[in-house]
Enzyme design. Sequence first.
Site, short mmCIF file in Angstrom:
data_model
loop_
_atom_site.label_atom_id
_atom_site.label_comp_id
_atom_site.label_asym_id
_atom_site.label_seq_id
_atom_site.Cartn_x
_atom_site.Cartn_y
_atom_site.Cartn_z
N HIS A 119 -0.80 2.72 16.12
CA HIS A 119 -1.69 1.35 16.35
C HIS A 119 -0.44 1.55 17.86
CE1 HIS A 119 -4.31 0.17 13.89
NE2 HIS A 119 -3.47 0.23 13.09
N LYS A 133 1.32 2.38 7.08
CA LYS A 133 1.43 1.53 8.04
C LYS A 133 2.17 1.95 9.76
CE LYS A 133 0.61 -2.11 9.84
NZ LYS A 133 -0.25 -2.51 10.79
N ARG A 151 0.89 -1.37 0.25
CA ARG A 151 0.05 -0.30 0.35
C ARG A 151 1.11 1.32 -0.07
NH1 ARG A 151 -3.57 -1.30 5.14
NH2 ARG A 151 -1.63 -2.17 6.01
N ASP A 192 -2.48 -6.48 15.04
CA ASP A 192 -2.28 -5.04 15.34
C ASP A 192 -2.66 -4.00 16.47
OD1 ASP A 192 -4.49 -4.39 14.60
OD2 ASP A 192 -4.02 -3.68 12.54
N GLU A 242 -6.34 5.57 12.81
CA GLU A 242 -6.76 4.62 13.34
C GLU A 242 -7.60 5.22 14.73
OE1 GLU A 242 -3.28 3.92 16.54
OE2 GLU A 242 -3.99 4.09 13.98
N TYR A 258 -1.21 5.31 10.10
CA TYR A 258 -1.70 4.61 11.21
C TYR A 258 -0.42 3.99 12.14
CZ TYR A 258 -5.65 2.82 8.26
OH TYR A 258 -7.30 3.03 8.36
#
Length: 337
Positions: free
Chosen positions: A85, A64, A4, A260, A107, A83
């Site tokens: 996390h 990510k 991605r 994740d 997120e 993101y």
Amino acid sequence: HEYRVGLTPESVSEFTGRGHSVAVETGAGLGIGADDEAYVAAGARILAGADEVFASADMIIKVKEPLAQERARLRPGQILYTYLHLAPDPAQTDDLLKSGAICIAYETVTGMGGRGLPLLKPMSQVAGRLSIQAGASALEKSKGGRGVLLGGVPGVRAGKVVVIGGGVVGFNAAQMAVGLHADVTILDRDPDVLERLSTHFEASANIVFSTKAALETELSQADLVIGAVLVPGAAAPKLVTREMLSLMQSGSVMVDVAIDQGGCFETSHAITHDDPTYLVDGIVHYCVANMPGAVSRTSTYALNNVTLPHALNIADKGWKDALSANPGLADGLNVCD
């Protein structure tokens, strides 16, 4: 195997059309079928490597969470939009705090009135649907599974799919499993969610209030278990313990979509698409932390649809004014200075 990319060429053209300068690492879009020429046509500058991109940009847009070497490139005041996390990842958290950067996490951005997680939703939809594909593949005997076809055939009963959690991931997983004509059970504890699932699926799926006893019963019959539990901004609860694996049939498969956020199975640990499964006590575990990366083109375009408007606001107004004007976007601020 992360294919991605944070911006599509079409998204780049939105930035350049507003007078912003966009730098793209060479080859960044190849995983979605977008070559450097497509980005140049959209007005981007192509740079030779990540070092140059980080050095030149006021805002870094990724997919990510940044790797250690990427975190080292961040500087005070630089905006990171991706993101993150952070809940299960203290090393990343410490590095981001030390960087002095402004880190906005997809997120934890919320929708109107603080409801929903609109920037997480499309990847949850992808991961939920993909979990059934991945689980069905892992059930094949050559992959270490039981050798069960989820939909069965006339005269042979269908595979049993148990979905733990009836949110976006669980709903999409159940939709795919029902579409394959599997025997599907969804467990959740929220009465409103249970009612909504029951209304939608009617007789095509079993909707069960989740207790330890109910979970153990379903695990003992399952061919495929989907872990689809999310506590926003927190580590996922460990709902399936190692002891519970002894209840399961050898060669059955567990797909932990919550990996994740630390995973909702006690025996889960994050792995990659390069080697996507491992065995614990005869049970196949699929715990790939970037599942949507496997379908990179679908995932990238779905992600850009929801991340682009906020990114443009940050670029147009600056992060302080953009966050002040939008409480939902402000909820995405995880690290500041």
